[in-house]
Structures are given as structure tokens and as C-alpha cells.
Write an enzyme that holds these catalytic residues in place. Structure first.
Site, PDB file in Angstrom:
ATOM      1  N   SER A   1     -12.208 -26.072  18.656  1.00  0.00           N
ATOM      2  CA  SER A   1     -11.957 -27.687  18.828  1.00  0.00           C
ATOM      3  C   SER A   1      -9.911 -27.411  18.641  1.00  0.00           C
ATOM      4  O   SER A   1      -9.519 -26.937  18.018  1.00  0.00           O
ATOM      5  CB  SER A   1     -12.921 -28.872  17.580  1.00  0.00           C
ATOM      6  OG  SER A   1     -14.022 -28.049  18.134  1.00  0.00           O
TER       7      SER A   1
HETATM    8  N1  SAH Z   1     -16.005 -26.133  15.551  1.00  0.00           N
HETATM    9  C1  SAH Z   1     -15.575 -25.111  16.371  1.00  0.00           C
HETATM   10  C2  SAH Z   1     -16.651 -25.590  18.205  1.00  0.00           C
HETATM   11  C3  SAH Z   1     -17.360 -24.912  18.284  1.00  0.00           C
HETATM   12  S1  SAH Z   1     -17.485 -24.943  20.282  1.00  0.00           S
HETATM   13  C4  SAH Z   1     -14.260 -23.766  16.421  1.00  0.00           C
HETATM   14  O1  SAH Z   1     -13.676 -24.951  15.022  1.00  0.00           O
HETATM   15  O2  SAH Z   1     -14.584 -23.282  16.756  1.00  0.00           O
HETATM   16  C5  SAH Z   1     -19.191 -25.467  19.554  1.00  0.00           C
HETATM   17  C6  SAH Z   1     -20.169 -24.790  19.314  1.00  0.00           C
HETATM   18  O3  SAH Z   1     -21.025 -25.393  18.796  1.00  0.00           O
HETATM   19  C7  SAH Z   1     -20.264 -23.819  20.149  1.00  0.00           C
HETATM   20  O4  SAH Z   1     -19.987 -22.496  19.585  1.00  0.00           O
HETATM   21  C8  SAH Z   1     -20.908 -23.730  20.306  1.00  0.00           C
HETATM   22  O5  SAH Z   1     -21.995 -22.450  20.956  1.00  0.00           O
HETATM   23  C9  SAH Z   1     -22.477 -24.499  19.217  1.00  0.00           C
HETATM   24  N2  SAH Z   1     -23.907 -24.808  19.732  1.00  0.00           N
HETATM   25  C10 SAH Z   1     -23.802 -25.832  20.816  1.00  0.00           C
HETATM   26  N3  SAH Z   1     -24.966 -26.297  20.906  1.00  0.00           N
HETATM   27  C11 SAH Z   1     -25.855 -25.970  19.142  1.00  0.00           C
HETATM   28  C12 SAH Z   1     -26.940 -26.045  18.566  1.00  0.00           C
HETATM   29  N4  SAH Z   1     -27.988 -26.625  19.578  1.00  0.00           N
HETATM   30  N5  SAH Z   1     -26.599 -25.707  17.716  1.00  0.00           N
HETATM   31  C13 SAH Z   1     -25.758 -25.055  16.675  1.00  0.00           C
HETATM   32  N6  SAH Z   1     -25.009 -24.201  17.696  1.00  0.00           N
HETATM   33  C14 SAH Z   1     -24.880 -24.736  18.825  1.00  0.00           C
END
Ligand code: SAH
Length: 275
Positions: free
Chosen positions: A123
Site C-alpha cells: 500500500s
Molecule cells: N497491507 C498490504 C497490502 C496488501 S494488498 C501491504 O502493505 O503490503 C491486499 C492484500 O489482500 C493482497 O495481498 C491480497 O492477496 C489480499 N487479499 C485479497 N482478498 C483477500 C481475502 N479474501 N482474504 C485475505 N486476504 C485477501
């Protein structure tokens, strides 16, 4: 040992301040504390597991190179409107470059999301700071995060809260995040590969819940797993039309809803697709 290093420097700074009106020396020592924090030599917060266990260890990846960029990033986030100094201090001390692949490492302290593989992104730091500020965390809080991704937001939460429970649907990302967080010495975290729509009922209720992928509506199970008085921050909506929403669970069981910012997150993978 680490908080007393800060106290030691502060005492010195105070002595100089008395001797010489303090301006230059005060600034010098402030910068020294900031630099030591950036290098992981002192921790912004020593609450949590063990004596000093949730502080972030110094990282070997390009140790000094990013110092100024990280200071600029924090100043930019402050200018955009995040004013919680505890949050800003943590953004200034967590090495974002440790969560980014070699290919994008030079851009680690740009205020942008970056690819982390599997079509997902780390993010934008401003959004991480903004959402963390909105959670209004206390050092003893238990936090649930949906979407571990790179583990960067997890690390930020772990420095401000007591215990962080984080769920990631893509096993490969969960494993990578675990390795980075372990290498950094972050121990007040619990990672699980699974479906975030279900939450983590065995560990509920939580003082705060953060969702970092966008569901079309806030999952009811997550609201159920929030404590009375607790806050849930999530991007909600489809495609381009997402809003960051903050829910607060009130004593009468009702949920207060505030709409904060227009945002753009990766979609939350629908329930069942991971099973
Ligand atoms: N906060 C993280 C952002 C990751 S992007 C960072 O700073 O790196 C969002 C993440 O949510 C992705 O890795 C994706 O795989 C995950 N995601 C999407 N749908 C999901 C679900 N149903 N349950 C758990 N994780 C999920």
C-alpha cells in the site's frame, strides 16, 4: 536498553539547551534521535512482546541509502494531513525497503503503492499512515488485519499495538511476509493463510480491524468480531468507486459509520475462491 538510549540523548540535549539557548544543539539531538530511530538503533515503541521484542532490528539492505528519502516521505505524509506523532514515528522507523523486491527497492520511499507479485501491491505509505491513525491504537490492543500482502502494514501495526493477527489469501505472499517480519525481529504477530471474509473467530473480539483489500460491502463476520468501542477501517466498493470507511461499534450494539476518503485498493477475493 533502547528507550534509555533515547532518555540519555534527551538528557544531553536538555543540558546543552540550558547552556546555549538550545536551538542548534536541540535540533542536532533531535536529528540524532531521528537518525538512530531510522537505523533501528532505538525503537519508537517498546511495548509488546518481551522486553524490546517488537522493535525492528536494523536491516542490512541498503542500510544508510534511504535515510533522507524516509525523512522526506514522513514530512510529505504529515503535510497531507496525518498528525499522530506516534504513527509518523513508526513510519519513520519501519524499513519499507525490506518489504519491496530488488526490482522496486529504489522506489521504496516514494509515496506510491508498488507491485509485490501475484498481481498485488504494497500500500501507499500515506494510506498506511492514514488508516493506522484512524484505528487510534493503544499499546495493549489486539488488531486483526485482512490482507497481509508484503507485511509492511502488519509491521506498522505491530509497533503500535499489543498483538496483530493478519490473514492473507495467497500463501506465497503470506510466507514471504512471514520471513521478512521474522528477519526484522517482529514477534507480536500471528499470520495465517486463509479467507479474510471469515475473520479469525478463535481470537475475536478485536480492539481494531483493518482491511487492506476492497470488499463490495463490509463483511458482517468482521463486524461481529469487533469489540464494543472498537474501530474497523476498510476500503469499500467496486473497481474505481471505493471509499475508505471507518466503523465504530457502540455500547448499544449499533455501528457508527464514517466515510473518510476516496481510495483505490485491490479487490478482496470473494469468499470460497481460496478453498
Ligand atoms: N497491507 C498490504 C497490502 C496488501 S494488498 C501491504 O502493505 O503490503 C491486499 C492484500 O489482500 C493482497 O495481498 C491480497 O492477496 C489480499 N487479499 C485479497 N482478498 C483477500 C481475502 N479474501 N482474504 C485475505 N486476504 C485477501
Amino acid at each position: 536498553m533502547r528507550p534509555s538510549a533515547i532518555d540519555f540523548i534527551r538528557q544531553f540535549a536538555a543540558r546543552f539547551a540550558v547552556r546555549d539557548n538550545g536551538e542548534n544543539q536541540g535540533k542536532f539531538f533531535q536529528n540524532l534521535i531521528r537518525s538512530m530511530t531510522l537505523l533501528g538503533l532505538v525503537s519508537a515503541n517498546s511495548a509488546g512482546c518481551g522486553q524490546d521484542a517488537n522493535s525492528v532490528k536494523p536491516v542490512e539492505v541498503g542500510k544508510l541509502r534511504f535515510e533522507q528519502q524516509q525523512i522526506d516521505l514522513v514530512n510529505g505524509i504529515r503535510e497531507k494531513g496525518v498528525h499522530d506523532e506516534k504513527v509518523l514515528k513508526v513510519i519513520a522507523s519501519v524499513p519499507r525497503h525490506a518489504f519491496v523486491s530488488d526490482e522496486f527497492r529504489q522506489s521504496s520511499y516514494d509515496d506510491n503503492p508498488l507491485p509485490i507479485g501475484d498481481g498485488q501491491t504494497i500500500s501507499q505509505p500515506y494510506i498506511v499512515a492514514y488508516m493506522t491513525e484512524a484505528l487510534d491504537l493503544e499499546p495493549q490492543d489486539r488488531v486483526l488485519e485482512i490482507g497481509t500482502g508484503s507485511g509492511y502494514q502488519t509491521c506498522v501495526l505491530a509497533r503500535l499495538a499489543g498483538q496483530v493477527y493478519s490473514i492473507e489469501i495467497i500463501d506465497e505472499l503470506a510466507k514471504r511476509a512471514k520471513k521478512v517480519l521474522t528477519d526484522l525481529g517482529v514477534c507480536n504477530i500471528h499470520l495465517r493463510t486463509g479467507d479474510g471474509y471469515k475473520g479469525w473467530p478463535e481470537e475475536a473480539p478485536f480492539d481494531a480491524i483493518i482491511v487492506t483489500a476492497a470488499p463490495p460491502a463490509i463483511p458482517e463476520k468482521l463486524i461481529e468480531q469487533l469489540k464494543v468501542g472498537g474501530r474497523l477501517v476498510a476500503p469499500v466498493g467496486k473497481d474505481e468507486m471505493q471509499w475508505l470507511v471507518c466503523l465504530t461499534k457502540q455500547a448499544n450494539g449499533e455501528v457508527k459509520r464514517e466515510t473518510l476518503l476516496p481510495v483505490r485498493f485491490v479487490p478482496m477475493v470473494p469468499s470460497g475462491r481460496s478453498d
